[in-house]
Design a protein around this motif. Sequence first.
Motif, short mmCIF file in Angstrom:
data_model
loop_
_atom_site.label_atom_id
_atom_site.label_comp_id
_atom_site.label_asym_id
_atom_site.label_seq_id
_atom_site.Cartn_x
_atom_site.Cartn_y
_atom_site.Cartn_z
N ARG A 1 0.82 -1.21 0.00
CA ARG A 1 0.00 0.00 0.00
C ARG A 1 0.86 1.26 0.00
N LYS A 2 2.13 1.11 0.26
CA LYS A 2 3.04 2.25 0.29
C LYS A 2 3.75 2.46 -1.06
N ASP A 3 3.63 1.51 -1.96
CA ASP A 3 4.26 1.58 -3.28
C ASP A 3 3.41 2.48 -4.18
N PRO A 4 3.97 3.59 -4.69
CA PRO A 4 3.17 4.52 -5.51
C PRO A 4 2.64 3.88 -6.80
N VAL A 5 3.38 2.94 -7.38
CA VAL A 5 2.90 2.28 -8.60
C VAL A 5 1.74 1.34 -8.25
N ALA A 6 1.87 0.59 -7.17
CA ALA A 6 0.78 -0.29 -6.73
C ALA A 6 -0.45 0.55 -6.38
N LEU A 7 -0.25 1.70 -5.77
CA LEU A 7 -1.35 2.60 -5.43
C LEU A 7 -2.07 3.06 -6.70
N ALA A 8 -1.30 3.46 -7.70
CA ALA A 8 -1.90 3.91 -8.97
C ALA A 8 -2.69 2.79 -9.62
N LYS A 9 -2.13 1.58 -9.64
CA LYS A 9 -2.85 0.44 -10.22
C LYS A 9 -4.13 0.15 -9.43
N GLY A 10 -4.03 0.23 -8.11
CA GLY A 10 -5.20 -0.01 -7.27
C GLY A 10 -6.31 1.01 -7.52
#
Length: 192
Positions: free
Chosen positions: A161-170
């Motif tokens: 949840r702290k990864d900006p790329v994972a956040l964008a995908k989410g």
Amino acid sequence: MSHKDLNVGTFNLLNLVSQGLPYYERDGYDKDTYKKKINWIAKQIDRMGVDVVGFQEVFHEAALRDVLAKTERLKDAHVKVAAANGKLPRVAIASNYPILESEVFEEFPSQLQMEGQDIPIRDFSRPILKSMLKINEELTFCVYVVHLKSKRPLFEGKESRKDPVALAKGQVRALIRRGAEAAALREILMKD
């Protein structure tokens, strides 16, 4: 009361959970917090002056009934909760008018196709509730209570949840789900 006096509202209850029961990996409300939440919601409902209200984020019908018992306007209301399971938030309706029948939509009415691209989402994250209310001998009233997917990101697997790329995908996943749910709702409404 004539149909001219009909007041309808909607209310997001922000995780209405029965006292002491956990939700979203959180501890449940303690006695004092639960009492404050129930009393505050009941006061807001009375301030709204509604005869019919659609609710979002109901985990437990018993908690909703605790709220309504504290109101002046809806203490004897007819209540229906869509596919309540105590584990996920659901929608509900409370009405001073009899609920003749209700239908719950958990799955999309058909496969969504968008210019040849299949959207692999087949159900609503929160089931939709359709209720027919009897206003008087000549008038019935159809109410849909809906709570589409929020903007809260949808993470997959072990994404941080702290990864900006994972956040964008989410966030994109949540947007796609919300859009698919809106399209499916439109199909339901157009067929009705």
